[in-house]
Scaffold this motif. Structure first.
Motif, short mmCIF file in Angstrom:
data_model
loop_
_atom_site.label_atom_id
_atom_site.label_comp_id
_atom_site.label_asym_id
_atom_site.label_seq_id
_atom_site.Cartn_x
_atom_site.Cartn_y
_atom_site.Cartn_z
N ARG A 1 0.91 -1.29 -0.09
CA ARG A 1 -0.11 0.12 0.12
C ARG A 1 0.73 1.32 -0.09
O ARG A 1 1.67 1.23 0.80
CB ARG A 1 -0.69 -0.11 1.31
CG ARG A 1 -2.05 1.14 1.18
CD ARG A 1 -2.94 0.73 2.27
NE ARG A 1 -2.28 0.65 3.62
CZ ARG A 1 -2.90 0.58 4.70
NH1 ARG A 1 -3.94 0.24 4.89
NH2 ARG A 1 -2.17 0.30 5.84
N GLY A 2 0.49 2.16 -0.60
CA GLY A 2 1.31 3.46 -1.02
C GLY A 2 2.31 3.36 -2.05
O GLY A 2 2.75 4.51 -2.44
N GLN A 3 2.61 2.13 -2.66
CA GLN A 3 3.68 2.36 -3.65
C GLN A 3 2.82 2.43 -4.95
O GLN A 3 1.82 2.73 -5.11
CB GLN A 3 4.23 0.85 -3.84
CG GLN A 3 5.33 0.29 -2.57
CD GLN A 3 5.94 -0.88 -2.81
OE1 GLN A 3 5.35 -1.72 -3.05
NE2 GLN A 3 7.24 -1.15 -2.75
N GLN A 4 3.90 2.74 -5.88
CA GLN A 4 3.48 2.71 -7.24
C GLN A 4 3.72 1.59 -8.12
O GLN A 4 4.69 0.79 -8.04
CB GLN A 4 4.36 3.91 -7.92
CG GLN A 4 4.00 4.50 -9.43
CD GLN A 4 5.10 3.67 -10.36
OE1 GLN A 4 5.97 3.18 -9.98
NE2 GLN A 4 4.52 3.84 -11.59
N VAL A 5 3.01 1.27 -9.28
CA VAL A 5 2.89 0.27 -10.01
C VAL A 5 3.09 0.59 -11.67
O VAL A 5 2.15 1.56 -11.89
CB VAL A 5 2.04 -0.98 -9.75
CG1 VAL A 5 0.78 -0.49 -10.21
CG2 VAL A 5 2.75 -2.16 -10.43
N THR A 6 3.68 0.04 -12.45
CA THR A 6 3.62 0.28 -14.01
C THR A 6 3.19 -1.14 -14.64
O THR A 6 4.13 -2.27 -14.30
CB THR A 6 4.75 0.74 -14.39
OG1 THR A 6 5.01 2.11 -13.95
CG2 THR A 6 4.59 1.05 -16.05
N LEU B 1 -5.63 -0.86 -0.83
CA LEU B 1 -5.80 -2.26 -0.78
C LEU B 1 -6.69 -2.71 -1.86
O LEU B 1 -6.85 -3.80 -2.60
CB LEU B 1 -6.39 -2.72 0.29
CG LEU B 1 -5.24 -2.54 1.63
CD1 LEU B 1 -6.04 -2.88 2.82
CD2 LEU B 1 -4.13 -3.37 1.32
N ASP B 2 -7.87 -1.67 -2.17
CA ASP B 2 -9.10 -2.09 -3.28
C ASP B 2 -8.27 -1.80 -4.68
O ASP B 2 -9.03 -2.23 -5.54
CB ASP B 2 -9.83 -0.94 -2.97
CG ASP B 2 -10.84 -1.13 -1.86
OD1 ASP B 2 -11.81 -0.37 -1.35
OD2 ASP B 2 -10.80 -2.27 -1.33
N ASP B 3 -7.37 -1.72 -4.98
CA ASP B 3 -6.64 -1.97 -6.18
C ASP B 3 -6.17 -2.98 -6.50
O ASP B 3 -6.02 -3.26 -7.91
CB ASP B 3 -5.43 -0.88 -6.27
CG ASP B 3 -5.57 0.64 -6.23
OD1 ASP B 3 -5.04 1.50 -5.86
OD2 ASP B 3 -6.91 1.10 -6.41
N SER B 4 -6.59 -4.02 -5.71
CA SER B 4 -6.15 -5.47 -6.13
C SER B 4 -7.21 -6.01 -6.93
O SER B 4 -8.49 -5.84 -6.85
CB SER B 4 -6.07 -6.35 -4.87
OG SER B 4 -5.04 -5.99 -3.79
N ALA B 5 -6.79 -6.42 -8.02
CA ALA B 5 -7.47 -6.80 -9.10
C ALA B 5 -6.58 -7.27 -10.17
O ALA B 5 -5.56 -7.35 -10.46
CB ALA B 5 -8.35 -5.58 -9.73
N ARG C 1 -2.14 -9.84 -12.71
CA ARG C 1 -2.88 -9.80 -11.40
C ARG C 1 -2.10 -8.99 -10.38
O ARG C 1 -0.87 -9.50 -9.98
CB ARG C 1 -3.04 -11.48 -11.01
CG ARG C 1 -3.57 -11.76 -9.47
CD ARG C 1 -5.03 -11.33 -9.36
NE ARG C 1 -5.89 -12.23 -10.09
CZ ARG C 1 -7.02 -12.14 -10.24
NH1 ARG C 1 -7.55 -10.84 -9.57
NH2 ARG C 1 -7.81 -12.98 -11.03
N LEU C 2 -2.62 -8.00 -9.84
CA LEU C 2 -2.01 -6.87 -9.19
C LEU C 2 -2.75 -7.41 -7.54
O LEU C 2 -3.84 -7.35 -7.55
CB LEU C 2 -2.15 -5.67 -9.37
CG LEU C 2 -1.70 -4.73 -8.30
CD1 LEU C 2 -0.26 -4.73 -8.17
CD2 LEU C 2 -2.12 -3.32 -8.67
N THR C 3 -1.78 -7.71 -6.60
CA THR C 3 -2.11 -7.81 -5.22
C THR C 3 -1.61 -6.69 -4.26
O THR C 3 -0.19 -6.68 -4.46
CB THR C 3 -1.80 -9.18 -4.75
OG1 THR C 3 -2.40 -10.38 -5.45
CG2 THR C 3 -2.11 -9.35 -3.29
N VAL C 4 -2.13 -5.83 -3.79
CA VAL C 4 -1.68 -5.07 -2.69
C VAL C 4 -1.72 -5.35 -1.39
O VAL C 4 -3.20 -5.76 -0.83
CB VAL C 4 -2.50 -3.46 -3.10
CG1 VAL C 4 -2.00 -2.52 -1.99
CG2 VAL C 4 -2.33 -3.28 -4.69
N VAL C 5 -0.75 -5.39 -0.74
CA VAL C 5 -0.90 -5.81 0.84
C VAL C 5 -0.52 -4.66 1.62
O VAL C 5 -0.12 -3.75 1.31
CB VAL C 5 0.07 -6.94 0.84
CG1 VAL C 5 -0.46 -8.05 0.03
CG2 VAL C 5 1.44 -6.40 0.76
#
Lengths: 112, 112
Positions: free
Chosen positions: B15-20, B83-87, B108-112
């Protein structure tokens, strides 16, 4: 707002029987509809589409029916096979970006 | 003819990180759309790119952004992950609009 929904979340059919998956849509201005099949771990796969100026379209083992009066779509699969087991989505095309508006899907389970 | 390829296939972020996330469109396709699919739901439209310009956006906050490159490949960037960005994030390409959309298998992105 715009929405596409499905009547049945899970449909169980015996191998060889015909399957019918239903879908209701709310945007009467939509002019194009698509059915997708999604297997576990994969992206949606195009099955068949229909434009709003048609009420029926047939493919190989699949038929889509469109009833604009009641804003209803159905997907008929003839002689359902185990390989047809998947989640099926109808999608409605809206807007200048031609975005797809999906429902939550119907899981088709084919029993032997 | 190659299909739509997405990378990575799986990703775990805090949580709080960035992803590409990355997407290579099918050969000959100049339009790329991104969708978010939460578990048990239908895909939700994030945005579409056509010839390197954003061409429509869904109901997603500005921390969701994208790019399309001259070769029509695309990136989806998400800042300040929640967390809700997990999808499952799906990329779809087409020549024009929704006709002939081809979906990738997703990331598949999982945010923990």
């Amino acid at each position: 707002g715009e929405s596409v929904g499905l009547h049945l979340p899970t449909l169980s059919v015996q191998e060889g029987d015909n399957s019918i998956i239903n879908c209701a849509y709310s945007n009467s201005a939509s002019d194009y509809f698509i059915w997708y099949k999604q297997e576990s771990g994969k992206g949606p796969q195009f099955i068949i589409d229909i434009r709003s100026n048609m009420d029926k379209r047939q493919g190989q083992r699949v038929t889509v029916l469109l009833n604009k009066t009641v804003k209803h779509l159905s997907l008929q699969i003839a002689a359902t096979q185990p390989g047809d087991s998947a989640v099926y989505f109808c999608a409605e095309v809206t807007g200048t970006a031609s975005k797809l508006t999906f429902g939550t899907g119907t899981r088709l389970q084919v029993t032997l | 003819e190659t299909g739509v390829t997405q990378s990575p296939t799986h990703l775990i972020k805090t949580r709080g990180q960035q992803v590409t996330l990355r997407c290579s469109s099918q050969s000959g396709h100049n339009t790329v759309s991104w969708y978010q699919q939460a578990l048990g739901q239908g895909p939700q439209f994030i945005f579409q790119y056509y010839r390197e310009e954003e061409n429509g956006r869904g109901n997603f906050p500005p921390r969701f952004s994208g790019l399309q490159f001259p070769n029509y490949s695309s990136e989806l960037n998400v800042n300040a992950l929640e967390l809700d960005d997990s999808a499952l994030y799906l990329c779809a390409s087409s020549q024009t609009g929704p006709y002939g959309y081809t979906f990738g298998s997703g990331t598949r992105l999982t945010v923990v």
